[in-house]
Design a protein around this motif. Structure first.
Motif, PDB file in Angstrom:
ATOM      1  N   GLY A   1       0.819  -1.205   0.000  1.00 15.79           N
ATOM      2  CA  GLY A   1       0.000   0.000   0.000  1.00 15.79           C
ATOM      3  C   GLY A   1       0.850   1.251   0.000  1.00 15.79           C
ATOM      4  O   GLY A   1       0.535   2.239  -0.675  1.00 15.79           O
ATOM      5  N   ASP A   2       1.944   1.215   0.750  1.00  9.21           N
ATOM      6  CA  ASP A   2       2.839   2.363   0.795  1.00  9.21           C
ATOM      7  C   ASP A   2       3.511   2.567  -0.561  1.00  9.21           C
ATOM      8  O   ASP A   2       3.631   3.696  -1.052  1.00  9.21           O
ATOM      9  N   ASP A   3       3.936   1.458  -1.187  1.00 10.05           N
ATOM     10  CA  ASP A   3       4.548   1.546  -2.518  1.00 10.05           C
ATOM     11  C   ASP A   3       3.540   2.067  -3.535  1.00 10.05           C
ATOM     12  O   ASP A   3       3.874   2.870  -4.410  1.00 10.05           O
ATOM     13  N   ALA A   4       2.289   1.616  -3.421  1.00 10.02           N
ATOM     14  CA  ALA A   4       1.247   2.051  -4.350  1.00 10.02           C
ATOM     15  C   ALA A   4       1.021   3.553  -4.246  1.00 10.02           C
ATOM     16  O   ALA A   4       0.798   4.235  -5.255  1.00 10.02           O
TER      17      ALA A   4
ATOM     18  N   GLU B   1     -10.331   6.164  13.889  1.00 11.60           N
ATOM     19  CA  GLU B   1     -11.219   5.022  13.638  1.00 11.60           C
ATOM     20  C   GLU B   1     -10.654   4.119  12.556  1.00 11.60           C
ATOM     21  O   GLU B   1     -10.725   2.891  12.651  1.00 11.60           O
ATOM     22  N   ARG B   2     -10.076   4.719  11.526  1.00 12.85           N
ATOM     23  CA  ARG B   2      -9.494   3.910  10.456  1.00 12.85           C
ATOM     24  C   ARG B   2      -8.309   3.094  10.955  1.00 12.85           C
ATOM     25  O   ARG B   2      -8.120   1.945  10.543  1.00 12.85           O
TER      26      ARG B   2
ATOM     27  N   GLU C   1       0.024   6.692  12.740  1.00 10.25           N
ATOM     28  CA  GLU C   1       1.030   7.582  12.142  1.00 10.25           C
ATOM     29  C   GLU C   1       1.144   7.336  10.637  1.00 10.25           C
ATOM     30  O   GLU C   1       1.240   8.279   9.843  1.00 10.25           O
ATOM     31  N   GLU C   2       1.087   6.052  10.243  1.00 18.22           N
ATOM     32  CA  GLU C   2       1.197   5.704   8.831  1.00 18.22           C
ATOM     33  C   GLU C   2      -0.012   6.220   8.042  1.00 18.22           C
ATOM     34  O   GLU C   2       0.126   6.748   6.931  1.00 18.22           O
ATOM     35  N   ILE C   3      -1.203   6.085   8.635  1.00 21.10           N
ATOM     36  CA  ILE C   3      -2.428   6.544   7.977  1.00 21.10           C
ATOM     37  C   ILE C   3      -2.407   8.062   7.799  1.00 21.10           C
ATOM     38  O   ILE C   3      -2.748   8.591   6.743  1.00 21.10           O
ATOM     39  N   ARG C   4      -1.988   8.771   8.839  1.00 21.57           N
ATOM     40  CA  ARG C   4      -1.917  10.236   8.751  1.00 21.57           C
ATOM     41  C   ARG C   4      -0.908  10.677   7.699  1.00 21.57           C
ATOM     42  O   ARG C   4      -1.152  11.631   6.950  1.00 21.57           O
ATOM     43  N   ALA C   5       0.225   9.981   7.647  1.00 18.86           N
ATOM     44  CA  ALA C   5       1.253  10.326   6.661  1.00 18.86           C
ATOM     45  C   ALA C   5       0.752  10.077   5.243  1.00 18.86           C
ATOM     46  O   ALA C   5       0.970  10.884   4.332  1.00 18.86           O
TER      47      ALA C   5
END
Length: 226
Positions: A100-103, A156-157, A179-183
């Motif tokens: 997902g991060d690569d995408a 929530e996510r 932190e990953e979701i916010r980034a």
């Protein structure tokens, strides 16, 4: 019949907002086709990895994207849509955090987006299409009669993703997920190529605190306008 005569419901929003579940449920209820557009970027990243193509090698990435052999298969409620790359079931691989991060990195490259543009529009066939993504209503299907922007708080996510991974036996820190979701949100909302935002005529649905049935009811009400 022209493409504009074929109805489309676009469901855009950030990762973890419930788009995947809702689009599958909508597609099944309506008997329409399904496009998981986000998987195309994940598939491009995965195909690039399999071909030893670096994510900063733009010409090679464009070639990979243009040649994707992809298919989607509906699954029972609560399960992610099955994704096939060149006939291989890669559903689990494309759903990893690293993919997902690569995408997300691949998706900011405009020539790659251009290569995938027509591929996505080719999914628009009768009796109709439910398209899941981040720019379905703003870029891919701007003429769609119904546009939904599904969102939820980052907290929530993160909790939803944490629960999914925990149920799958994966140990992960909820703080790290948040932190990953916010980034990722920051990167997606501020990218120059099709930033994540609701279409001007989209119906925004905040799923924070709602059950999946309540979200589906609201989306079905919107779908009645298609």
């Amino acid at each position: 019949m022209s493409d504009t005569d074929i109805p489309v419901i676009t469901v855009d929003g950030p990762g973890g907002s419930g788009k995947g579940t809702i689009t599958q449920m909508l597609a099944k209820k309506l008997g329409w086709h399904l496009l998981d557009s986000g998987a195309l970027y994940r598939l491009t990243a995965l195909a690039a990895s399999r071909a030893n193509v670096a994510l900063d090698d733009e010409p090679a990435l464009v070639k990979v994207a243009a040649g994707l052999d992809v298919a989607f298969e509906p699954t029972p409620p609560g399960e992610p849509v099955k994704v096939f790359l060149a006939g291989d079931d890669v559903t689990a691989e494309v759903r990893t955090e690293s993919c997902g991060d690569d995408a997300s990195k691949v998706a900011v490259i405009q020539p790659v987006r251009d290569a995938l543009l027509q591929r996505q529009r080719d999914f628009r066939i009768m009796p109709g299409l439910v398209a899941d993504g981040r720019d379905m209503g703003t870029v891919i299907f701007p003429d769609a009669p119904v546009k939904i922007f599904l969102t939820a708080s980052a907290e929530e996510r993160a909790q939803r993703r944490y629960s999914q991974l925990k149920d799958a036996g994966v140990s992960v820190s909820i703080d790290a997920l948040l932190e990953e979701i916010r980034a990722r949100d920051e990167r997606d909302m501020n990218r120059s190529a099709a930033p994540l935002k609701p279409a001007d005529d989209a119906q925004v649905i905040d799923s924070t605190g709602l059950s999946i049935e309540e979200v589906l009811d609201r989306c079905m009400a919107a779908a009645g306008q298609a």
